[in-house]
Design a protein around this motif. Structure first.
Motif, PDB file in Angstrom:
ATOM      1  N   TYR A   1       0.753  -1.093   0.012  1.00  0.00           N
ATOM      2  CA  TYR A   1      -0.059   0.015   0.076  1.00  0.00           C
ATOM      3  C   TYR A   1       0.782   1.381  -0.008  1.00  0.00           C
ATOM      4  O   TYR A   1       0.376   2.550   0.099  1.00  0.00           O
ATOM      5  CB  TYR A   1      -0.987   0.109   1.157  1.00  0.00           C
ATOM      6  N   THR A   2       2.221   1.059  -0.227  1.00  0.00           N
ATOM      7  CA  THR A   2       3.025   2.244  -0.123  1.00  0.00           C
ATOM      8  C   THR A   2       2.632   3.551  -1.024  1.00  0.00           C
ATOM      9  O   THR A   2       2.483   4.715  -0.487  1.00  0.00           O
ATOM     10  CB  THR A   2       4.422   1.949  -0.667  1.00  0.00           C
ATOM     11  N   GLN A   3       2.478   3.100  -2.266  1.00  0.00           N
ATOM     12  CA  GLN A   3       2.117   4.326  -3.289  1.00  0.00           C
ATOM     13  C   GLN A   3       0.698   4.967  -2.751  1.00  0.00           C
ATOM     14  O   GLN A   3       0.574   6.357  -2.805  1.00  0.00           O
ATOM     15  CB  GLN A   3       1.905   3.802  -4.576  1.00  0.00           C
ATOM     16  N   LYS A   4      -0.087   4.274  -2.490  1.00  0.00           N
ATOM     17  CA  LYS A   4      -1.867   4.793  -2.280  1.00  0.00           C
ATOM     18  C   LYS A   4      -1.446   5.681  -0.922  1.00  0.00           C
ATOM     19  O   LYS A   4      -2.053   6.792  -0.812  1.00  0.00           O
ATOM     20  CB  LYS A   4      -2.611   3.791  -2.155  1.00  0.00           C
ATOM     21  N   SER A   5      -0.632   5.200   0.146  1.00  0.00           N
ATOM     22  CA  SER A   5      -0.673   5.839   1.307  1.00  0.00           C
ATOM     23  C   SER A   5       0.174   7.224   1.209  1.00  0.00           C
ATOM     24  O   SER A   5      -0.115   8.121   1.719  1.00  0.00           O
ATOM     25  CB  SER A   5       0.187   4.947   2.247  1.00  0.00           C
ATOM     26  N   LEU A   6       1.243   7.085   0.499  1.00  0.00           N
ATOM     27  CA  LEU A   6       2.243   8.484   0.348  1.00  0.00           C
ATOM     28  C   LEU A   6       1.221   9.316  -0.575  1.00  0.00           C
ATOM     29  O   LEU A   6       1.389  10.537  -0.297  1.00  0.00           O
ATOM     30  CB  LEU A   6       3.518   8.030  -0.287  1.00  0.00           C
ATOM     31  N   GLU A   7       0.691   8.930  -1.440  1.00  0.00           N
ATOM     32  CA  GLU A   7      -0.388   9.995  -2.429  1.00  0.00           C
ATOM     33  C   GLU A   7      -0.951  10.422  -1.574  1.00  0.00           C
ATOM     34  O   GLU A   7      -1.541  11.769  -1.637  1.00  0.00           O
ATOM     35  CB  GLU A   7      -0.687   9.202  -3.653  1.00  0.00           C
ATOM     36  N   SER A   8      -1.862   9.708  -0.709  1.00  0.00           N
ATOM     37  CA  SER A   8      -2.900  10.417   0.112  1.00  0.00           C
ATOM     38  C   SER A   8      -2.359  11.610   1.190  1.00  0.00           C
ATOM     39  O   SER A   8      -2.898  12.502   1.276  1.00  0.00           O
ATOM     40  CB  SER A   8      -3.572   9.431   1.023  1.00  0.00           C
TER      41      SER A   8
ATOM     42  N   ILE B   1      14.992  14.423  12.708  1.00  0.00           N
ATOM     43  CA  ILE B   1      14.187  15.529  12.709  1.00  0.00           C
ATOM     44  C   ILE B   1      14.552  16.724  13.276  1.00  0.00           C
ATOM     45  O   ILE B   1      15.560  16.521  14.336  1.00  0.00           O
ATOM     46  CB  ILE B   1      12.787  15.060  13.075  1.00  0.00           C
ATOM     47  N   THR B   2      14.147  17.873  12.944  1.00  0.00           N
ATOM     48  CA  THR B   2      14.462  19.074  13.873  1.00  0.00           C
ATOM     49  C   THR B   2      13.354  19.904  13.968  1.00  0.00           C
ATOM     50  O   THR B   2      13.336  21.059  15.014  1.00  0.00           O
ATOM     51  CB  THR B   2      15.589  19.677  13.014  1.00  0.00           C
ATOM     52  N   THR B   3      12.080  19.315  13.607  1.00  0.00           N
ATOM     53  CA  THR B   3      11.032  20.206  13.836  1.00  0.00           C
ATOM     54  C   THR B   3      10.482  19.848  15.451  1.00  0.00           C
ATOM     55  O   THR B   3      11.067  18.934  16.012  1.00  0.00           O
ATOM     56  CB  THR B   3       9.783  20.040  12.817  1.00  0.00           C
ATOM     57  N   ASP B   4       9.359  20.849  16.020  1.00  0.00           N
ATOM     58  CA  ASP B   4       8.952  20.723  17.351  1.00  0.00           C
ATOM     59  C   ASP B   4       8.302  19.604  17.330  1.00  0.00           C
ATOM     60  O   ASP B   4       7.914  18.705  18.367  1.00  0.00           O
ATOM     61  CB  ASP B   4       8.201  22.004  17.769  1.00  0.00           C
ATOM     62  N   TYR B   5       7.446  18.943  16.332  1.00  0.00           N
ATOM     63  CA  TYR B   5       6.649  17.747  16.438  1.00  0.00           C
ATOM     64  C   TYR B   5       7.122  16.597  15.354  1.00  0.00           C
ATOM     65  O   TYR B   5       7.533  17.013  14.372  1.00  0.00           O
ATOM     66  CB  TYR B   5       4.958  17.897  16.240  1.00  0.00           C
ATOM     67  N   VAL B   6       6.806  15.672  15.574  1.00  0.00           N
ATOM     68  CA  VAL B   6       6.971  14.398  14.700  1.00  0.00           C
ATOM     69  C   VAL B   6       5.528  13.763  14.615  1.00  0.00           C
ATOM     70  O   VAL B   6       4.761  13.394  15.500  1.00  0.00           O
ATOM     71  CB  VAL B   6       7.890  13.580  15.068  1.00  0.00           C
ATOM     72  N   VAL B   7       5.261  13.281  13.604  1.00  0.00           N
ATOM     73  CA  VAL B   7       4.031  12.402  13.122  1.00  0.00           C
ATOM     74  C   VAL B   7       4.548  10.935  12.618  1.00  0.00           C
ATOM     75  O   VAL B   7       5.135  10.936  11.641  1.00  0.00           O
ATOM     76  CB  VAL B   7       2.975  12.914  12.324  1.00  0.00           C
ATOM     77  N   PHE B   8       4.361  10.006  13.570  1.00  0.00           N
ATOM     78  CA  PHE B   8       4.684   8.474  13.219  1.00  0.00           C
ATOM     79  C   PHE B   8       3.568   7.949  12.362  1.00  0.00           C
ATOM     80  O   PHE B   8       2.330   7.982  13.000  1.00  0.00           O
ATOM     81  CB  PHE B   8       5.043   7.810  14.298  1.00  0.00           C
ATOM     82  N   ILE B   9       3.560   7.458  11.264  1.00  0.00           N
ATOM     83  CA  ILE B   9       2.601   6.901  10.503  1.00  0.00           C
ATOM     84  C   ILE B   9       2.916   5.856   9.823  1.00  0.00           C
ATOM     85  O   ILE B   9       4.172   5.884   9.068  1.00  0.00           O
ATOM     86  CB  ILE B   9       1.963   8.290   9.534  1.00  0.00           C
ATOM     87  N   ASP B  10       2.147   4.633   9.677  1.00  0.00           N
ATOM     88  CA  ASP B  10       2.674   3.601   9.060  1.00  0.00           C
ATOM     89  C   ASP B  10       2.367   3.616   7.545  1.00  0.00           C
ATOM     90  O   ASP B  10       1.500   4.395   6.968  1.00  0.00           O
ATOM     91  CB  ASP B  10       1.755   2.269   9.402  1.00  0.00           C
ATOM     92  N   ASN B  11       3.014   2.607   6.681  1.00  0.00           N
ATOM     93  CA  ASN B  11       2.961   2.780   5.196  1.00  0.00           C
ATOM     94  C   ASN B  11       1.554   2.237   4.705  1.00  0.00           C
ATOM     95  O   ASN B  11       1.587   2.032   3.446  1.00  0.00           O
ATOM     96  CB  ASN B  11       4.261   2.047   4.911  1.00  0.00           C
ATOM     97  N   ASP B  12       0.644   1.722   5.830  1.00  0.00           N
ATOM     98  CA  ASP B  12      -0.479   1.276   5.010  1.00  0.00           C
ATOM     99  C   ASP B  12      -1.616   2.512   5.455  1.00  0.00           C
ATOM    100  O   ASP B  12      -2.876   1.708   5.839  1.00  0.00           O
ATOM    101  CB  ASP B  12      -0.762  -0.057   5.433  1.00  0.00           C
ATOM    102  N   ILE B  13      -1.146   3.425   5.987  1.00  0.00           N
ATOM    103  CA  ILE B  13      -2.336   4.232   6.406  1.00  0.00           C
ATOM    104  C   ILE B  13      -2.860   5.230   5.224  1.00  0.00           C
ATOM    105  O   ILE B  13      -1.935   5.935   4.556  1.00  0.00           O
ATOM    106  CB  ILE B  13      -1.881   5.283   7.714  1.00  0.00           C
ATOM    107  N   HIS B  14      -4.216   5.529   5.296  1.00  0.00           N
ATOM    108  CA  HIS B  14      -4.658   6.381   4.197  1.00  0.00           C
ATOM    109  C   HIS B  14      -5.463   7.635   4.834  1.00  0.00           C
ATOM    110  O   HIS B  14      -6.383   7.493   5.951  1.00  0.00           O
ATOM    111  CB  HIS B  14      -5.739   5.771   3.250  1.00  0.00           C
ATOM    112  N   VAL B  15      -4.845   8.709   4.788  1.00  0.00           N
ATOM    113  CA  VAL B  15      -5.188   9.938   5.666  1.00  0.00           C
ATOM    114  C   VAL B  15      -6.505  10.511   4.720  1.00  0.00           C
ATOM    115  O   VAL B  15      -6.640  10.363   3.627  1.00  0.00           O
ATOM    116  CB  VAL B  15      -3.976  10.960   5.718  1.00  0.00           C
ATOM    117  N   SER B  16      -7.266  11.459   5.664  1.00  0.00           N
ATOM    118  CA  SER B  16      -8.348  12.281   5.004  1.00  0.00           C
ATOM    119  C   SER B  16      -7.932  13.698   4.974  1.00  0.00           C
ATOM    120  O   SER B  16      -7.021  14.104   5.285  1.00  0.00           O
ATOM    121  CB  SER B  16      -9.749  11.839   5.849  1.00  0.00           C
ATOM    122  N   SER B  17      -8.976  14.258   4.199  1.00  0.00           N
ATOM    123  CA  SER B  17      -8.609  15.900   3.756  1.00  0.00           C
ATOM    124  C   SER B  17      -8.509  16.578   5.230  1.00  0.00           C
ATOM    125  O   SER B  17      -9.350  16.527   5.966  1.00  0.00           O
ATOM    126  CB  SER B  17      -9.679  16.353   3.128  1.00  0.00           C
TER     127      SER B  17
END
Length: 385
Positions: free
Chosen positions: A30-37, A94-110
């Motif tokens: 699901y790598t491609q669909k997840s990253l594109e989302s 990373i150097t930012t204040d926050y990090v989001v850990f997300i798996d490579n089979d997650i599809h995010v919403s708008s």
């Protein structure tokens, strides 16, 4: 009257405050669909680090093209990594204040990221998770909406048991049907499959525990956050979906079988119990009784159903299960004996500071020296047999 010509104000790009770290969960299909989302539905600036651990060549090539096109950092291991090993690799960069850990089979919403960040800032939370659904149709059936996790003392006569309590909210409910029950709430349990974390909490906790290879990493992280007096929230204004698509490609099957191997699960359970000084009780006994169940339900039982048709042949099922357990042990043993290989780092020569698509750039290849970063990659095999 004289007129003064004013120079136009200098416009500075808004610097991202969050880095998304994508890590493998159990498959690569699901790598491609997840990253594109992520790039389609994320409206605020962000940085992205993708940890690619042992994926097949067509996935490697796809990620290299996308890294050059979109300007994200790609970390590549030729070996399979456990989720926490992969997350720590991303965390070290990373150097930012926050990090989001997300798996490579997650599809995010708008607009999924903004509510997480807003909740973290308004509550000063150490970690914020979204409403996580599962399967298709997307964003429909709830898989996780926060939960409770704590250690308690169970007194029975003169016997005192140190036990783990775990509860997950609203599992398998329809998100649309119970919309009125979905509101921001404090919780004691988040899932690292998709969670925003304030980076400075790791100054207290250290990196994620890599000795948890196959299970208990979510609960371990949450118990550590609670012990450090950090707050956690579930923010259902943010919705994502875990898509467990079944693939019978060897590239997916090999990692899936290792990820949920008996060896990785047993070592993780034993280590977790010892780390938190928990007594052996029904919670752990049940987990040991269920060893291999995820592998069997996903691949083995469907295969047996095709072989047996409508008839159940017990002796054949027992033989196939024993054979699978033997092969699974060989797979885990072979992986345990692999020597540590360097992590390749590919970054565009001029990284883009935001999420918008940038022109194709050349990739700069380097090797991460684990000793130069606070988060170090441990060996895949961590406990003796």
């Amino acid at each position: 009257m004289t007129a003064t010509l004013l120079s136009p104000p200098t416009v500075t790009a808004l610097q991202p405050s969050v880095t998304i770290v994508v890590a493998p969960r159990e498959r690569f299909g699901y790598t491609q669909k997840s990253l594109e989302s992520i790039y389609q539905h994320t409206k605020i600036p962000f940085e992205l680090i993708y940890v690619d651990a042992g994926s097949p060549k067509h996935i490697q090539k796809y990620l290299a093209r996308e890294a050059a096109k979109r300007g994200f950092t790609l970390l590549r291991s030729d070996q399979f990594l456990s989720p926490n090993q992969a997350r720590n690799l991303g965390l070290s960069q990373i150097t930012t204040d926050y990090v989001v850990f997300i798996d490579n089979d997650i599809h995010v919403s708008s607009g999924w990221l903004e509510p997480l960040l807003r909740c973290a800032k308004e509550t000063n939370a150490a970690a914020v998770c979204p409403l996580t659904c599962i399967g298709k149709p997307l964003h429909d059936r709830i898989h996780f909406a926060g939960g409770e996790a704590r250690i308690f003392m169970d007194v029975q006569g003169e016997q005192i048991w140190r036990r783990l309590y775990e509860k997950r909210f609203l599992v398998s409910r329809s998100a649309a049907a119970i919309k009125h029950q979905l509101y921001r709430r404090a919780c004691e349990l988040v899932e690292l499959r998709c969670t925003l974390v304030r980076r400075d909490i790791f100054e207290q906790l250290g990196c994620l525990d890599e000795k948890l290879l196959g299970t208990q990493e979510d609960i371990d992280f949450c118990l550590s956050v609670s012990r450090a007096h950090g707050q956690m929230f579930c923010e259902p204004a943010s919705v994502v979906t875990h898509v467990p698509e079944i693939s019978y490609r060897w590239s997916d099957l090999g990692y899936f079988m290792l990820r949920w191997s008996d060896m990785w699960e047993v070592e993780s359970l034993m280590y977790f119990q010892q780390k938190w000084a928990l007594d052996m009780d029904e919670y752990f006994l049940q987990r040991y009784r269920q060893l291999g169940q995820r592998r069997h339900q996903t691949f083995l039982y469907p295969l047996l159903h095709r072989l047996q048709g409508n008839r159940k042949v017990s002796w054949l099922e027992n033989i196939v299960i024993k054979l699978e357990q033997w092969l699974n042990q060989i797979l885990a043993d072979r992986h345990a004996k692999l020597r540590h290989t360097p992590i390749k780092k590919l970054t565009p020569t001029s990284p883009s500071p935001n999420h918008k698509t940038v022109p194709h750039k050349k990739l700069h290849r380097s090797v991460i020296d684990s000793h130069s970063h606070p988060t170090q990659l441990s060996q895949p095999h961590l406990m003796p047999h």
